[in-house]
Design a protein around this motif. Sequence first.
Motif, PDB file in Angstrom:
ATOM      1  N   ALA A 353       1.702  -0.381   8.689  1.00  0.00           N
ATOM      2  CA  ALA A 353       1.223  -1.685   9.152  1.00  0.00           C
ATOM      3  C   ALA A 353      -0.043  -2.082   8.410  1.00  0.00           C
ATOM      4  O   ALA A 353      -0.221  -3.257   8.042  1.00  0.00           O
ATOM      5  CB  ALA A 353       0.973  -1.649  10.656  1.00  0.00           C
ATOM      6  N   PHE A 354      -0.932  -1.107   8.181  1.00  0.00           N
ATOM      7  CA  PHE A 354      -2.174  -1.444   7.489  1.00  0.00           C
ATOM      8  C   PHE A 354      -1.910  -1.837   6.034  1.00  0.00           C
ATOM      9  O   PHE A 354      -2.502  -2.789   5.523  1.00  0.00           O
ATOM     10  CB  PHE A 354      -3.168  -0.291   7.553  1.00  0.00           C
ATOM     11  CG  PHE A 354      -4.501  -0.643   6.968  1.00  0.00           C
ATOM     12  CD1 PHE A 354      -5.378  -1.452   7.673  1.00  0.00           C
ATOM     13  CD2 PHE A 354      -4.867  -0.215   5.703  1.00  0.00           C
ATOM     14  CE1 PHE A 354      -6.603  -1.828   7.127  1.00  0.00           C
ATOM     15  CE2 PHE A 354      -6.083  -0.574   5.143  1.00  0.00           C
ATOM     16  CZ  PHE A 354      -6.957  -1.384   5.862  1.00  0.00           C
ATOM     17  N   THR A 355      -1.016  -1.105   5.369  1.00  0.00           N
ATOM     18  CA  THR A 355      -0.728  -1.476   3.984  1.00  0.00           C
ATOM     19  C   THR A 355      -0.032  -2.831   3.910  1.00  0.00           C
ATOM     20  O   THR A 355      -0.214  -3.568   2.934  1.00  0.00           O
ATOM     21  CB  THR A 355       0.125  -0.399   3.280  1.00  0.00           C
ATOM     22  OG1 THR A 355       1.354  -0.207   3.998  1.00  0.00           O
ATOM     23  CG2 THR A 355      -0.624   0.921   3.206  1.00  0.00           C
ATOM     24  N   GLU A 356       0.729  -3.191   4.935  1.00  0.00           N
ATOM     25  CA  GLU A 356       1.324  -4.525   4.958  1.00  0.00           C
ATOM     26  C   GLU A 356       0.256  -5.591   5.143  1.00  0.00           C
ATOM     27  O   GLU A 356       0.369  -6.694   4.596  1.00  0.00           O
ATOM     28  CB  GLU A 356       2.377  -4.612   6.063  1.00  0.00           C
ATOM     29  CG  GLU A 356       3.693  -3.942   5.717  1.00  0.00           C
ATOM     30  CD  GLU A 356       4.334  -4.537   4.470  1.00  0.00           C
ATOM     31  OE1 GLU A 356       4.415  -5.783   4.368  1.00  0.00           O
ATOM     32  OE2 GLU A 356       4.730  -3.765   3.577  1.00  0.00           O
ATOM     33  N   SER A 357      -0.806  -5.266   5.904  1.00  0.00           N
ATOM     34  CA  SER A 357      -1.896  -6.240   6.049  1.00  0.00           C
ATOM     35  C   SER A 357      -2.603  -6.451   4.718  1.00  0.00           C
ATOM     36  O   SER A 357      -3.053  -7.565   4.416  1.00  0.00           O
ATOM     37  CB  SER A 357      -2.882  -5.776   7.129  1.00  0.00           C
ATOM     38  OG  SER A 357      -3.687  -4.699   6.673  1.00  0.00           O
ATOM     39  N   LEU A 358      -2.710  -5.391   3.911  1.00  0.00           N
ATOM     40  CA  LEU A 358      -3.268  -5.545   2.573  1.00  0.00           C
ATOM     41  C   LEU A 358      -2.318  -6.350   1.687  1.00  0.00           C
ATOM     42  O   LEU A 358      -2.756  -7.212   0.907  1.00  0.00           O
ATOM     43  CB  LEU A 358      -3.532  -4.178   1.944  1.00  0.00           C
ATOM     44  CG  LEU A 358      -4.711  -3.375   2.494  1.00  0.00           C
ATOM     45  CD1 LEU A 358      -4.712  -1.962   1.908  1.00  0.00           C
ATOM     46  CD2 LEU A 358      -6.040  -4.066   2.181  1.00  0.00           C
ATOM     47  N   ALA A 359      -1.020  -6.070   1.803  1.00  0.00           N
ATOM     48  CA  ALA A 359      -0.040  -6.786   0.984  1.00  0.00           C
ATOM     49  C   ALA A 359      -0.061  -8.282   1.285  1.00  0.00           C
ATOM     50  O   ALA A 359       0.151  -9.109   0.376  1.00  0.00           O
ATOM     51  CB  ALA A 359       1.356  -6.217   1.218  1.00  0.00           C
ATOM     52  N   ALA A 360      -0.328  -8.653   2.536  1.00  0.00           N
ATOM     53  CA  ALA A 360      -0.428 -10.066   2.891  1.00  0.00           C
ATOM     54  C   ALA A 360      -1.582 -10.740   2.170  1.00  0.00           C
ATOM     55  O   ALA A 360      -1.622 -11.980   2.070  1.00  0.00           O
ATOM     56  CB  ALA A 360      -0.594 -10.211   4.401  1.00  0.00           C
ATOM     57  N   ARG A 361      -2.512  -9.914   1.669  1.00  0.00           N
ATOM     58  CA  ARG A 361      -3.655 -10.422   0.902  1.00  0.00           C
ATOM     59  C   ARG A 361      -3.499 -10.130  -0.595  1.00  0.00           C
ATOM     60  O   ARG A 361      -4.465 -10.096  -1.331  1.00  0.00           O
ATOM     61  CB  ARG A 361      -4.948  -9.803   1.445  1.00  0.00           C
ATOM     62  CG  ARG A 361      -5.244 -10.244   2.870  1.00  0.00           C
ATOM     63  CD  ARG A 361      -6.327  -9.405   3.544  1.00  0.00           C
ATOM     64  NE  ARG A 361      -6.652  -9.951   4.839  1.00  0.00           N
ATOM     65  CZ  ARG A 361      -5.933  -9.739   5.948  1.00  0.00           C
ATOM     66  NH1 ARG A 361      -4.855  -8.952   5.893  1.00  0.00           N
ATOM     67  NH2 ARG A 361      -6.276 -10.295   7.092  1.00  0.00           N
TER      68      ARG A 361
END
Length: 405
Positions: A353-361
């Motif tokens: 989930a955290f890496t997806e939050s980075l990917a969203a950026r």
Amino acid sequence: MAGIYESKLTTRVDFPARARAVASIPSLLRVQGFLSAHARRQHNPGICDFTLGNPHQMPQEAYVAALREQLEPRNESWFAYKTNGAEAQVAAAQSLRRLLEIPFEPEDIHLTTGGFTAIAMAMKAVADPGDEVVYSLPPWFLYEPIITEAGLVPVKVRINPDSFDLDLMAIASAITPRTRVVIVNSPNNPTGRIYPETLLVKLAEMLDLASERNGRRIYLLSDEAYNRIVYDGARFHSPAEYYPYTLLAYSYGKTHLAPGQRVGYLALPPAMPDRDVLREILSALQVAMGWIYPNALLQYALPALETFTIDVGQLQRKRDRLYEELTGMGYRLHRPEGSFYLFVHSPVADDEAFTESLAARNVYVLPGVLFETPGFFRISLTANEEMVERSLPAFAEAIRLAGVG
């Protein structure tokens, strides 16, 4: 992410069990799923790509020149079948002599199409189907597929979570009468740890005792793809310096940041007992595994490739920049001593989930689950300096929203 990468294999029995086992490895399915998703977005403008150890700037002119120099054929057999090129073997053996101060001989060098086949060949040379291979987590994520394809049994243990060192007690507890190989990867992917000399000496002593107890030799497979990528003037030590039953796998793809040019080798230390027999076995496997010699052009270029590396100083500067900035934001991580990577504690338990939050950026990293180590993520230092600078606000925003920074 892990839940959507599932095997599409059915229960049909007309495919070999070993092939089905390889195609069903959960960690491999996750990696394949991630790579498939990443392939669709890696060329999007403005992304910061910290996922794989791929180049993000033009290759060194010295590397290009070394290949270009060998393109013009000198004779009619210039591009004929090649086995172990004598000049390439000499250059590799001399390089290992300088690096490790061990008197490797040219005949000790068995050239391969990259580190992958060197690792696979090593295991097939010393282990029978059903034998066990012990390695530590977090691992390079393709050990298990290579082990399984060889008909061997992967046995996984955890590293010391505080120091990122090998857990010798865990390795000792995992050894059984079926253990044939223990894999060591230093400098380590993904942690960046270089294992200290004292630890390697203790590991050698432990393997000697376990081999004597089993009545069967346990081999050590040293994966040294990053042994030239070390920081702060560190001295790299190979297990081959302390344990004569070590098979050393190396890849030039890391040294020159050119992983698409497949060239490496498997080396036998001069103290290896029955080395002459093992040389014959490896020579046979190089053919039987599909003529896994590097292509002619890379063999001709290899002596020149041994004279330089990528800019390790530039990698170290990117390491220092990211380490200082990320720790200042509240991230927890060790300062890596070598390799291409930072292995960072995820600010939240769900690293995917955290890496997806980075990917969203538009910042892409690898989640720890791909290394069978949830709660972490990996950053590749091969991203260019512009990507490093553009990523910093995204890292800061992501940890702030996680309630940590």
